[in-house]
Design a protein around this motif. Structure first.
Motif, PDB file in Angstrom:
ATOM      1  N   LEU A 152       0.786  -1.119  -0.076  1.00 34.57           N
ATOM      2  CA  LEU A 152       0.068  -0.138   0.001  1.00 34.57           C
ATOM      3  C   LEU A 152       0.814   1.187   0.102  1.00 34.57           C
ATOM      4  CD1 LEU A 152      -2.773  -0.980   2.489  1.00 34.57           C
ATOM      5  CD2 LEU A 152      -3.055  -1.034   0.010  1.00 34.57           C
ATOM      6  N   GLY A 153       2.141   1.123  -0.015  1.00 37.01           N
ATOM      7  CA  GLY A 153       3.092   2.332   0.092  1.00 37.01           C
ATOM      8  C   GLY A 153       2.867   3.084   1.286  1.00 37.01           C
ATOM      9  N   LEU A 154       2.663   2.299   2.406  1.00 34.81           N
ATOM     10  CA  LEU A 154       2.799   3.131   3.826  1.00 34.81           C
ATOM     11  C   LEU A 154       4.030   3.022   4.508  1.00 34.81           C
ATOM     12  CD1 LEU A 154      -0.631   1.594   4.972  1.00 34.81           C
ATOM     13  CD2 LEU A 154      -0.229   3.753   3.782  1.00 34.81           C
ATOM     14  N   THR A 155       4.332   3.857   5.300  1.00 35.85           N
ATOM     15  CA  THR A 155       5.437   4.136   6.483  1.00 35.85           C
ATOM     16  C   THR A 155       4.879   3.783   7.448  1.00 35.85           C
ATOM     17  OG1 THR A 155       5.646   6.442   6.255  1.00 35.85           O
ATOM     18  CG2 THR A 155       7.055   5.261   4.551  1.00 35.85           C
ATOM     19  N   PRO A 156       5.566   3.218   8.529  1.00 36.38           N
ATOM     20  CA  PRO A 156       5.270   3.102   9.924  1.00 36.38           C
ATOM     21  C   PRO A 156       4.988   4.466  10.532  1.00 36.38           C
ATOM     22  CG  PRO A 156       7.470   2.457   9.701  1.00 36.38           C
ATOM     23  CD  PRO A 156       6.989   2.556   8.317  1.00 36.38           C
ATOM     24  N   PRO A 157       3.905   4.668  11.086  1.00 41.57           N
ATOM     25  CA  PRO A 157       4.016   6.242  11.886  1.00 41.57           C
ATOM     26  C   PRO A 157       4.456   6.453  13.077  1.00 41.57           C
ATOM     27  CG  PRO A 157       1.829   4.396  12.430  1.00 41.57           C
ATOM     28  CD  PRO A 157       2.765   3.909  11.449  1.00 41.57           C
ATOM     29  N   VAL A 158       5.095   7.708  12.773  1.00 40.14           N
ATOM     30  CA  VAL A 158       5.678   8.176  14.136  1.00 40.14           C
ATOM     31  C   VAL A 158       4.883   9.088  15.174  1.00 40.14           C
ATOM     32  CG1 VAL A 158       7.766   9.565  14.756  1.00 40.14           C
ATOM     33  CG2 VAL A 158       7.925   7.872  12.710  1.00 40.14           C
ATOM     34  N   THR A 159       4.021   9.473  14.467  1.00 39.11           N
ATOM     35  CA  THR A 159       2.945  10.406  15.164  1.00 39.11           C
ATOM     36  C   THR A 159       1.976   9.963  15.251  1.00 39.11           C
ATOM     37  OG1 THR A 159       2.620  12.057  13.471  1.00 39.11           O
ATOM     38  CG2 THR A 159       4.379  12.592  14.691  1.00 39.11           C
ATOM     39  N   TRP A 160       0.769  10.621  16.083  1.00 40.18           N
ATOM     40  CA  TRP A 160      -0.455  10.017  16.003  1.00 40.18           C
ATOM     41  C   TRP A 160      -1.179  10.843  14.813  1.00 40.18           C
ATOM     42  CZ3 TRP A 160      -2.809   6.104  17.959  1.00 40.18           C
ATOM     43  CH2 TRP A 160      -2.215   5.366  18.891  1.00 40.18           C
ATOM     44  N   ARG A 161      -0.712  11.886  14.267  1.00 42.63           N
ATOM     45  CA  ARG A 161      -1.379  12.338  13.283  1.00 42.63           C
ATOM     46  C   ARG A 161      -1.180  11.470  11.916  1.00 42.63           C
ATOM     47  NH1 ARG A 161      -0.463  18.619  11.850  1.00 42.63           N
ATOM     48  NH2 ARG A 161      -1.916  18.562  13.663  1.00 42.63           N
ATOM     49  N   GLN A 162       0.039  11.023  11.793  1.00 43.69           N
ATOM     50  CA  GLN A 162       0.558   9.961  10.914  1.00 43.69           C
ATOM     51  C   GLN A 162      -0.057   8.621  11.074  1.00 43.69           C
ATOM     52  OE1 GLN A 162       4.744   9.523  11.288  1.00 43.69           O
ATOM     53  NE2 GLN A 162       5.087  11.730  10.578  1.00 43.69           N
ATOM     54  N   GLU A 165      -3.780   9.018   9.585  1.00 43.70           N
ATOM     55  CA  GLU A 165      -3.450   8.862   8.179  1.00 43.70           C
ATOM     56  C   GLU A 165      -3.367   7.471   7.513  1.00 43.70           C
ATOM     57  OE1 GLU A 165      -3.671   9.570   4.115  1.00 43.70           O
ATOM     58  OE2 GLU A 165      -4.488  10.822   5.728  1.00 43.70           O
ATOM     59  N   VAL A 166      -2.717   6.703   8.221  1.00 41.63           N
ATOM     60  CA  VAL A 166      -2.134   5.192   7.929  1.00 41.63           C
ATOM     61  C   VAL A 166      -3.511   4.534   8.034  1.00 41.63           C
ATOM     62  CG1 VAL A 166      -1.145   3.342   8.737  1.00 41.63           C
ATOM     63  CG2 VAL A 166       0.403   5.261   8.360  1.00 41.63           C
ATOM     64  N   ALA A 167      -4.354   4.793   9.211  1.00 45.98           N
ATOM     65  CA  ALA A 167      -5.402   4.088   9.487  1.00 45.98           C
ATOM     66  C   ALA A 167      -6.376   4.265   8.432  1.00 45.98           C
ATOM     67  CB  ALA A 167      -6.119   4.491  11.013  1.00 45.98           C
ATOM     68  N   ARG A 168      -6.591   5.467   7.903  1.00 46.79           N
ATOM     69  CA  ARG A 168      -7.617   5.855   6.825  1.00 46.79           C
ATOM     70  C   ARG A 168      -7.098   4.937   5.630  1.00 46.79           C
ATOM     71  NH1 ARG A 168      -7.797  10.940   9.036  1.00 46.79           N
ATOM     72  NH2 ARG A 168      -5.922  11.689   8.134  1.00 46.79           N
ATOM     73  N   GLY A 174      -9.760  -2.014   2.938  1.00 48.05           N
ATOM     74  CA  GLY A 174     -10.583  -3.009   3.379  1.00 48.05           C
ATOM     75  C   GLY A 174      -9.722  -3.811   4.719  1.00 48.05           C
ATOM     76  N   VAL A 175      -8.869  -3.274   5.303  1.00 47.86           N
ATOM     77  CA  VAL A 175      -8.212  -3.939   6.433  1.00 47.86           C
ATOM     78  C   VAL A 175      -8.419  -3.188   7.723  1.00 47.86           C
ATOM     79  CG1 VAL A 175      -5.847  -4.452   7.324  1.00 47.86           C
ATOM     80  CG2 VAL A 175      -6.124  -4.635   4.925  1.00 47.86           C
ATOM     81  N   ALA A 176      -8.445  -3.736   8.841  1.00 49.26           N
ATOM     82  CA  ALA A 176      -8.677  -3.119  10.164  1.00 49.26           C
ATOM     83  C   ALA A 176      -7.556  -2.546  10.428  1.00 49.26           C
ATOM     84  CB  ALA A 176      -9.098  -4.123  11.252  1.00 49.26           C
ATOM     85  N   PRO A 177      -7.511  -1.150  10.825  1.00 47.63           N
ATOM     86  CA  PRO A 177      -6.304  -0.427  11.168  1.00 47.63           C
ATOM     87  C   PRO A 177      -5.361  -1.018  12.397  1.00 47.63           C
ATOM     88  CG  PRO A 177      -8.121   1.114  11.154  1.00 47.63           C
ATOM     89  CD  PRO A 177      -8.855  -0.155  11.126  1.00 47.63           C
ATOM     90  N   LEU A 178      -6.124  -1.332  13.237  1.00 46.13           N
ATOM     91  CA  LEU A 178      -5.375  -1.994  14.426  1.00 46.13           C
ATOM     92  C   LEU A 178      -5.988  -3.228  15.129  1.00 46.13           C
ATOM     93  CD1 LEU A 178      -3.287  -0.827  16.621  1.00 46.13           C
ATOM     94  CD2 LEU A 178      -5.171  -0.017  17.961  1.00 46.13           C
ATOM     95  N   ALA A 179      -5.171  -4.121  15.502  1.00 40.30           N
ATOM     96  CA  ALA A 179      -5.712  -5.265  16.198  1.00 40.30           C
ATOM     97  C   ALA A 179      -5.949  -5.064  17.804  1.00 40.30           C
ATOM     98  CB  ALA A 179      -4.656  -6.616  16.074  1.00 40.30           C
ATOM     99  N   GLN A 180      -6.993  -4.913  18.337  1.00 42.39           N
ATOM    100  CA  GLN A 180      -7.109  -4.584  19.608  1.00 42.39           C
ATOM    101  C   GLN A 180      -8.439  -5.477  20.175  1.00 42.39           C
ATOM    102  OE1 GLN A 180      -5.715  -2.277  21.580  1.00 42.39           O
ATOM    103  NE2 GLN A 180      -7.184  -2.624  23.229  1.00 42.39           N
ATOM    104  N   SER A 181      -8.288  -5.745  21.677  1.00 38.91           N
ATOM    105  CA  SER A 181      -9.265  -6.505  22.108  1.00 38.91           C
ATOM    106  C   SER A 181     -10.087  -5.275  23.118  1.00 38.91           C
ATOM    107  CB  SER A 181      -8.875  -7.367  23.170  1.00 38.91           C
ATOM    108  OG  SER A 181      -9.790  -7.894  23.938  1.00 38.91           O
TER     109      SER A 181
END
Length: 428
Positions: A152-162, A165-168, A174-181
């Motif tokens: 997807l041409g993404l880079t690991p986010p360093v800030t919450w703003r980044q 953007e990665v989450a969007r 079609g992928v959940a941004p974060l694995a979380q319980s």
């Protein structure tokens, strides 16, 4: 992807090693597949010393199972020779006069010369060494799916703003941004990462160690609560109450692009043949790159009638040996407690953790959730309040802040120790 193929079959953990000779019963909560391998390695090394590791693993997590079993056994006069303890609970048990003092072992082995200062302070109570440290975990670890990010041409986010953007971008793919319980302790672990990101270690300690009502009312706590709710909004369709190994499994299957969890997850990912730098990458959680939110694995020995003291001292000496430290933490996902460890022998995730922790107390924050910051009663009450806020979208951040402040005022009036602690969640 290659590493997801391993998910079709997982093997049962090997039984712990037992040998003739002196035996030490060890009560602990290392019950996931990777944790079990780390415990079995310790059992094997102890057997090499002629001492049998008599396993007393308690499933269900430290907060729910092991703590209750330990208290019940001590009250019944049946304390194990060795027990896993974490953080302030070490001092609480030592205050009762129940822990074996390991000064002779520590002095002869020069523990003060090679332990990180924070670790040394943790295992010393009233000038006596009362526990043997095993490894350090970094709780503020971000995992990201490297093949997916590359595609997807993404880079690991360093800030919450980044991160947002990665989450969007992940959502659009079609992928959940974060694995979380939605399990209580896992929600609170995410929240403590958010507090650290908003504030840094000094304010984090003011909130979670000093239990300051002013810190509870602070704008930074408000912002961390708002961000927690924002993240929940992204996960509305996927979130469920899953034990942490299942969250790791979900990330391993490629069902989520990122995961924020302690570095024990790295060890569990290896059970799915996932390798750092190939299948996943490790980074600090957003806006925490210079900080280390830590938890420390320790073993303490109950004094009893001292008949097992020689075996207990031999075990304590073995636990801090360089080779045991290296092997245990490679299997468990953490890093050695020794300042003289060689970071060049560690994987990239461990090297990041060890290097940041080595910078000292100014960058270190003790994990609330993983029992490094507070007594059990205070910890459990804070987790319950954060969880209530997470589950009920009608609760405004200001109300959660007021409730936390009220709890802090209550607990600061009368701190509770071992006798008053209540285990109300399923922490690791």
């Amino acid at each position: 992807m290659r590493w997801a193929l391993a998910l079709a079959c997982t093997c049962a953990a090997a039984p712990s090693v037992a040998t003739p000779g002196p035996g030490l019963q060890v009560l602990h909560w290392w019950t996931s597949t990777s944790e079990r391998k780390a415990a079995d390695m310790l059992a094997t090394r102890l057997a090499d010393e002629g001492i049998a590791w008599q396993d007393a693993a308690i499933p269900g997590g430290a907060g729910l199972g092991a703590g209750k079993v330990l208290k019940g056994r001590v009250l019944a006069g049946d304390a194990p020779e060795v027990t896993q303890l974490i953080g302030p609970s070490i001092a609480e048990w030592a205050d009762l006069g129940l822990l074996l003092e390991l000064d002779k072992v520590a002095d002869s082995g020069d523990w003060a010369g090679f332990l990180f200062p924070t670790i040394q302070q943790l295992v010393v109570h009233r000038r006596h060494v009362v526990a043997a440290p095993l490894g350090i975990h970094r709780v503020n670890t971000l995992y990201y799916n490297r093949p997916l990010f590359a595609r997807l041409g993404l880079t690991p986010p360093v800030t919450w703003r980044q991160f947002e953007e990665v989450a969007r971008r992940l959502r659009a793919a079609g992928v959940a941004p974060l694995a979380q319980s939605s399990e209580a302790w896992q929600v609170a672990a995410l929240f403590e990462n958010l507090v650290l990101a908003e504030s840094g270690p000094a304010f984090y300690r003011e909130l979670f160690v000093q239990r300051s009502p002013a810190a509870a009312a602070d704008r930074r706590t408000h912002e961390a609560l708002l961000r927690l709710r924002t993240i929940k909004g992204w996960l509305q369709d996927e979130i469920d109450e899953r034990p942490w190994p299942e969250v790791v499994r979900r990330f391993a299957r490629g069902q989520a692009g990122m995961m924020i969890m302690g570095d024990w997850a790295k060890a569990e990912l290896s059970e799915f043949k996932a390798l750092p730098d190939r299948d996943f990458g490790c980074a600090a959680a957003p806006d925490t790159a210079g900080y280390h939110l830590y938890s420390v694995d320790t073993l303490a020995m109950f004094a009893g009638d001292y008949r097992q003291m020689a075996a207990q001292e031999k075990m304590a000496r073995l636990m801090v040996a360089p080779s045991v430290q290296a092997s245990f933490n490679a299997l468990k996902g953490g890093v050695p407690v020794r300042r003289d460890a060689d970071p060049n022998t560690m994987d990239s995730c461990a090297r990041q953790s060890w290097t940041v922790f080595a910078r000292g107390a100014a960058v270190q924050a003790p994990s609330l959730v993983h029992r490094m910051a507070l007594d059990e009663a205070s910890r459990d009450a804070i987790i319950a309040e954060v969880h209530r806020f997470f589950l009920d979208d009608r609760v405004p951040p200001s109300q959660a802040q007021r409730r936390l402040g009220a709890l802090f005022r209550l607990f600061n009036l009368k701190p509770l120790g071992v006798a008053g602690a209540q285990d109300t969640d399923r922490g690791r």
